[in-house]
Structure formats: C-alpha cells, structure tokens
Design a protein around this motif. Structure first.
Motif, mmCIF file in Angstrom:
data_model
loop_
_atom_site.group_PDB
_atom_site.id
_atom_site.type_symbol
_atom_site.label_atom_id
_atom_site.label_comp_id
_atom_site.label_asym_id
_atom_site.label_seq_id
_atom_site.Cartn_x
_atom_site.Cartn_y
_atom_site.Cartn_z
ATOM 1 N N UNK A 279 0.829 -1.214 0.000
ATOM 2 C CA UNK A 279 0.000 0.000 0.000
ATOM 3 C C UNK A 279 0.859 1.258 0.000
ATOM 4 N N UNK A 280 1.956 1.235 0.744
ATOM 5 C CA UNK A 280 2.851 2.397 0.814
ATOM 6 C C UNK A 280 3.407 2.728 -0.567
ATOM 7 N N UNK A 281 3.950 1.723 -1.235
ATOM 8 C CA UNK A 281 4.565 1.945 -2.546
ATOM 9 C C UNK A 281 3.524 2.291 -3.610
ATOM 10 N N UNK A 282 2.407 1.574 -3.600
ATOM 11 C CA UNK A 282 1.381 1.790 -4.625
ATOM 12 C C UNK A 282 0.742 3.165 -4.494
ATOM 13 N N UNK A 283 0.384 3.565 -3.261
ATOM 14 C CA UNK A 283 -0.257 4.868 -3.056
ATOM 15 C C UNK A 283 0.669 6.005 -3.461
ATOM 16 N N UNK A 284 1.950 5.839 -3.199
ATOM 17 C CA UNK A 284 2.915 6.865 -3.592
ATOM 18 C C UNK A 284 2.991 6.989 -5.113
#
Length: 234
Positions: free
Chosen positions: A140-145
C-alpha cells in the motif's frame, strides 16, 4: 536516518516500547476471550498514541525510530507463503473457484471506495489513498505513492480496514450462512489483508491459509494493476 548515539538509543527504546505495548495488547485480547472486538491492534494503536502524545514525539520521529519494524513487514508478508504451501493441493483442486473470487473482490474494493468518495469534497490525493485500503501495508505504501496518494494516510486506512474486517467477519459469516472455510479465508485475506489473515488463523489453520492466498494474490494484482491504470488514463 539515525545519525548519532542518542538517536540510536531513542530508536531502541521506542522499538522495545512498541513490542511491549503490542504484547500487552495481545494479553488483553486473550484475557477478554479473544473476541475480534478487542483486537490487539485497537489497544496497541490507542496506547501508543497516548504515549507519543505525552512524550512529545511526533509521528515522523516515531517512524524514523521504528524503521526496523516497518522493514520487517516485508519478510513477514513473504512468510505467509508457509501456511499457503500447506493448502497447495486444495488450491490446485479448486483453481478457478479460488482465483475468481480474489480477482472480483480485489477489483471491487478500490472501485467501491472510489465511488463512495467521488462526490465528497476531498483532495484527490486523499481519495487516491483509499484505493489501496485492501492490500497489505508494504504494498500500500509503494502503490499509493506511485498513483499520487499519501503513503502515511494509506497506512492508516489499511490498518482501519483490516481491523473492521477482523471484527465483523465472523458475524457476517453467521448472518449470511457462510460455512466454507475456503470462502471465509479468501474473503478475509482479499478484503482485510494481513490483519484479516491473522484473524483467519484464530479461526482455523485452513481459514488462515486461504486468507494468505487472498492477501498475496490481491496485493500483487492491485499493486500491479492500479499504477498501470493511472499511467494509461492520467
């Protein structure tokens, strides 16, 4: 980055505090009968929030101090492959019956979030952060960024989604008459990611194994598909 002995000591202290708070929350959860309503994450977040407030430590400082725990999320997610392996024969036997619900559920989760927030007066970055609500935290951290969301907000949304799923899953299964452990596990892992998967293992090893499958496949597909969609239509 931690650059001196004082910061390293603070990091060690906050890592220990975090672990002790979680263990204490887990003890409370078990003493109260392991009911989903008393999920350890609820107590852990509340206690840590109070400690940070009274210690005068802001969230960014806490994140820098506990970076080791955040890094361990990756290996912990990969380790879910172990219980998944134990159910490999069942997964092979029910190929389409397993994959189709995960794909449909994984597609519906961000779509329903987007529809629900479309008319609300929010910044686009906040709305985009909700699209990763049903995949595990590292993804989620990488995708949302990548899609223009706010990683820190995405983490909060992911945790909240997981807690809600863990709390209400058993009641929803009873209400709808869902008795299949395979269906229960796939639903938990697909919608409520790692927290739901942990709750699945509380229910049974088989539920947890299928929850791991839902978590892994939905997480990977969402992390791949969302950036592609935004690249094509942005």
């Amino acid at each position: 980055m931690l650059s001196n002995n004082s910061e390293l000591l603070s990091a060690a202290i906050w890592v220990c505090i975090t672990l002790l708070v979680y263990l204490g929350s887990l003890l409370i959860y078990r003493v109260l009968g392991s009911r989903p309503l008393f999920h350890p994450m609820i107590f852990c977040i509340a206690i840590l929030a109070m400690l940070l407030f009274y210690a005068g430590v802001n969230v960014k400082e806490y994140q820098s101090y506990t970076g080791l725990l955040s890094w361990l999320l990756g290996p912990a997610t990969v380790a879910l492959a172990i219980p998944l392996y134990t159910q490999l024969n069942s997964i092979k036997k029910n190929g389409l019956g397993v994959m189709l619900p995960i794909i449909v559920g994984g597609a519906l989760a961000p779509l329903l979030a987007l529809i629900g927030l479309y008319f609300l007066p929010m910044e686009a970055s906040i709305k985009l952060s909700f699209l990763t609500k049903s995949i595990t935290t590292p993804l989620a951290i990488e995708t949302s960024q990548y899609i223009g969301g706010i990683p820190e907000l995405a983490v909060v949304i992911v945790i909240f989604t997981g807690i809600v799923g863990a709390i209400f899953a058993a009641s929803i299964y009873r209400l709808l008459g869902v008795k299949s452990e395979q269906a229960q596990g796939i639903a938990l892992g697909t919608v409520a990611h790692a927290i739901g998967t942990a709750q699945g293992f509380q229910m049974s090893q088989k539920v947890g194994a299928f929850a791991s499958l839902g978590l892994c496949i939905n997480g990977v597909l969402t992390a791949i598909i969302l950036p592609i969609i935004f690249f094509l239509f942005s």
